[in-house]
Design a protein around this motif. Structure first.
Motif, PDB file in Angstrom:
ATOM      1  N   GLY A  97      25.423  -6.408   5.741  1.00 21.25           N
ATOM      2  CA  GLY A  97      24.684  -6.464   6.989  1.00 21.25           C
ATOM      3  C   GLY A  97      23.233  -6.830   6.741  1.00 21.25           C
ATOM      4  N   PHE A  98      22.589  -7.261   7.818  1.00 23.36           N
ATOM      5  CA  PHE A  98      21.207  -7.717   7.736  1.00 23.36           C
ATOM      6  C   PHE A  98      20.403  -7.106   8.870  1.00 23.36           C
ATOM      7  N   SER A  99      19.137  -6.883   8.622  1.00 27.32           N
ATOM      8  CA  SER A  99      18.215  -6.488   9.668  1.00 27.32           C
ATOM      9  C   SER A  99      16.861  -7.102   9.323  1.00 27.32           C
ATOM     10  N   ILE A 100      15.963  -7.032  10.260  1.00 29.67           N
ATOM     11  CA  ILE A 100      14.650  -7.635  10.024  1.00 29.67           C
ATOM     12  C   ILE A 100      13.543  -6.662  10.385  1.00 29.67           C
ATOM     13  N   SER A 101      12.413  -6.871   9.772  1.00 27.07           N
ATOM     14  CA  SER A 101      11.201  -6.152  10.130  1.00 27.07           C
ATOM     15  C   SER A 101      10.053  -7.160  10.090  1.00 27.07           C
ATOM     16  N   LYS A 102       8.891  -6.699  10.388  1.00 26.55           N
ATOM     17  CA  LYS A 102       7.732  -7.571  10.392  1.00 26.55           C
ATOM     18  C   LYS A 102       7.485  -8.219   9.031  1.00 26.55           C
ATOM     19  N   LYS A 103       7.782  -7.476   7.948  1.00 25.60           N
ATOM     20  CA  LYS A 103       7.456  -7.950   6.604  1.00 25.60           C
ATOM     21  C   LYS A 103       8.628  -8.482   5.791  1.00 25.60           C
ATOM     22  N   HIS A 104       9.863  -8.186   6.213  1.00 27.02           N
ATOM     23  CA  HIS A 104      10.990  -8.571   5.366  1.00 27.02           C
ATOM     24  C   HIS A 104      12.317  -8.650   6.112  1.00 27.02           C
ATOM     25  N   ILE A 105      13.289  -9.213   5.394  1.00 25.11           N
ATOM     26  CA  ILE A 105      14.687  -9.185   5.788  1.00 25.11           C
ATOM     27  C   ILE A 105      15.312  -8.083   4.940  1.00 25.11           C
ATOM     28  N   ALA A 106      16.094  -7.227   5.560  1.00 28.48           N
ATOM     29  CA  ALA A 106      16.793  -6.190   4.819  1.00 28.48           C
ATOM     30  C   ALA A 106      18.259  -6.582   4.695  1.00 28.48           C
ATOM     31  N   VAL A 107      18.782  -6.448   3.489  1.00 29.73           N
ATOM     32  CA  VAL A 107      20.176  -6.749   3.194  1.00 29.73           C
ATOM     33  C   VAL A 107      20.816  -5.444   2.738  1.00 29.73           C
ATOM     34  N   SER A 108      21.927  -5.094   3.357  1.00 30.84           N
ATOM     35  CA  SER A 108      22.570  -3.832   3.022  1.00 30.84           C
ATOM     36  C   SER A 108      24.009  -4.043   2.567  1.00 30.84           C
ATOM     37  N   PRO A 109      24.250  -3.918   1.250  1.00 36.06           N
ATOM     38  CA  PRO A 109      25.611  -4.048   0.735  1.00 36.06           C
ATOM     39  C   PRO A 109      26.306  -2.699   0.533  1.00 36.06           C
ATOM     40  N   GLU A 110      25.801  -1.631   1.138  1.00 35.80           N
ATOM     41  CA  GLU A 110      26.268  -0.253   0.953  1.00 35.80           C
ATOM     42  C   GLU A 110      25.839   0.250  -0.428  1.00 35.80           C
ATOM     43  N   LEU A 111      25.924   1.545  -0.609  1.00 35.18           N
ATOM     44  CA  LEU A 111      25.456   2.184  -1.836  1.00 35.18           C
ATOM     45  C   LEU A 111      26.150   1.638  -3.080  1.00 35.18           C
ATOM     46  N   ALA A 112      27.455   1.433  -3.037  1.00 38.51           N
ATOM     47  CA  ALA A 112      28.174   0.935  -4.215  1.00 38.51           C
ATOM     48  C   ALA A 112      27.646  -0.430  -4.650  1.00 38.51           C
ATOM     49  N   GLY A 113      27.337  -1.281  -3.693  1.00 42.48           N
ATOM     50  CA  GLY A 113      26.773  -2.587  -4.008  1.00 42.48           C
ATOM     51  C   GLY A 113      25.369  -2.475  -4.585  1.00 42.48           C
ATOM     52  N   MET A 114      24.614  -1.529  -4.065  1.00 42.85           N
ATOM     53  CA  MET A 114      23.258  -1.329  -4.581  1.00 42.85           C
ATOM     54  C   MET A 114      23.298  -0.820  -6.017  1.00 42.85           C
ATOM     55  N   VAL A 115      24.184   0.121  -6.283  1.00 39.97           N
ATOM     56  CA  VAL A 115      24.303   0.661  -7.637  1.00 39.97           C
ATOM     57  C   VAL A 115      24.718  -0.445  -8.601  1.00 39.97           C
ATOM     58  N   ARG A 116      25.698  -1.230  -8.195  1.00 39.97           N
ATOM     59  CA  ARG A 116      26.231  -2.296  -9.054  1.00 39.97           C
ATOM     60  C   ARG A 116      25.172  -3.358  -9.379  1.00 39.97           C
ATOM     61  N   PHE A 117      24.286  -3.655  -8.428  1.00 38.78           N
ATOM     62  CA  PHE A 117      23.332  -4.758  -8.609  1.00 38.78           C
ATOM     63  C   PHE A 117      21.867  -4.324  -8.715  1.00 38.78           C
ATOM     64  N   ALA A 118      21.605  -3.046  -8.898  1.00 38.34           N
ATOM     65  CA  ALA A 118      20.221  -2.547  -8.936  1.00 38.34           C
ATOM     66  C   ALA A 118      19.366  -3.265  -9.980  1.00 38.34           C
ATOM     67  N   GLU A 119      19.918  -3.478 -11.157  1.00 41.45           N
ATOM     68  CA  GLU A 119      19.149  -4.131 -12.217  1.00 41.45           C
ATOM     69  C   GLU A 119      18.822  -5.578 -11.845  1.00 41.45           C
ATOM     70  N   GLU A 120      19.802  -6.307 -11.307  1.00 37.43           N
ATOM     71  CA  GLU A 120      19.558  -7.704 -10.904  1.00 37.43           C
ATOM     72  C   GLU A 120      18.565  -7.784  -9.748  1.00 37.43           C
ATOM     73  N   ILE A 121      18.651  -6.833  -8.830  1.00 38.05           N
ATOM     74  CA  ILE A 121      17.720  -6.796  -7.698  1.00 38.05           C
ATOM     75  C   ILE A 121      16.294  -6.616  -8.214  1.00 38.05           C
ATOM     76  N   SER A 122      16.127  -5.712  -9.143  1.00 36.80           N
ATOM     77  CA  SER A 122      14.797  -5.486  -9.731  1.00 36.80           C
ATOM     78  C   SER A 122      14.314  -6.704 -10.509  1.00 36.80           C
TER      79      SER A 122
ATOM     80  N   LEU B 161      22.902 -12.722  -3.591  1.00 38.82           N
ATOM     81  CA  LEU B 161      23.516 -12.369  -2.309  1.00 38.82           C
ATOM     82  C   LEU B 161      25.025 -12.632  -2.355  1.00 38.82           C
ATOM     83  N   GLU B 162      25.415 -13.766  -2.881  1.00 36.64           N
ATOM     84  CA  GLU B 162      26.835 -14.104  -2.971  1.00 36.64           C
ATOM     85  C   GLU B 162      27.579 -13.161  -3.903  1.00 36.64           C
ATOM     86  N   LYS B 163      26.954 -12.751  -5.001  1.00 38.09           N
ATOM     87  CA  LYS B 163      27.586 -11.800  -5.916  1.00 38.09           C
ATOM     88  C   LYS B 163      27.817 -10.454  -5.216  1.00 38.09           C
ATOM     89  N   MET B 164      26.841 -10.008  -4.423  1.00 39.77           N
ATOM     90  CA  MET B 164      26.991  -8.737  -3.710  1.00 39.77           C
ATOM     91  C   MET B 164      28.153  -8.813  -2.719  1.00 39.77           C
TER      92      MET B 164
END
Length: 121
Positions: free
Chosen positions: A53-78, A102-105
């Motif tokens: 899912g996606f959302s927006i704010s004044k400063k950024h686009i937020a991408v949410s792949p759920e917690l499992a996706g965040m854990v799996r890709f935390a190092e690449e995101i950083s 994004l495609e990997k997530m």
């Protein structure tokens, strides 16, 4: 893209094209995903389960792949320099979108949730 039209119409014109590009690219790359709007946010599902899912704010686009996706890709995101929380990635409007990440997530969530029978994990 029609499902996202109302959402896109409310975005600042400076950012609308970029958000349209992201959503179009997901639709083209993953034609089996169902584009939908839930909680006023564009998202994609597969067999009734949330993929991304996606959302927006004044400063950024937020991408949410759920917690499992965040854990799996935390190092690449950083590594690409995106700020993130335990549930979402913040892509600043003035930074490029790392479509490979994004495609990997998305691919991870499709495979990881193949047998999932609920919307959320």
């Amino acid at each position: 893209m029609e499902v996202f039209a109302e959402f896109l119409d409310r975005i600042d014109p400076q950012h609308r094209a970029r958000m349209e590009d992201i959503l179009s690219r997901v639709m083209e790359t993953f034609p089996n995903l169902m584009p939908t709007m839930k909680w006023n946010q564009p998202m994609f599902t597969d067999h009734g389960t949330y993929i991304i899912g996606f959302s927006i704010s004044k400063k950024h686009i937020a991408v949410s792949p759920e917690l499992a996706g965040m854990v799996r890709f935390a190092e690449e995101i950083s590594k690409v320099g995106y700020d993130h929380t335990k549930e979402l990635v913040r892509i600043p409007w003035d930074r490029p979108v790392d479509y490979s990440l994004l495609e990997k997530m998305i691919e991870f969530n499709i495979m990881d949730k193949a047998g999932c029978t609920t919307f959320w994990r």
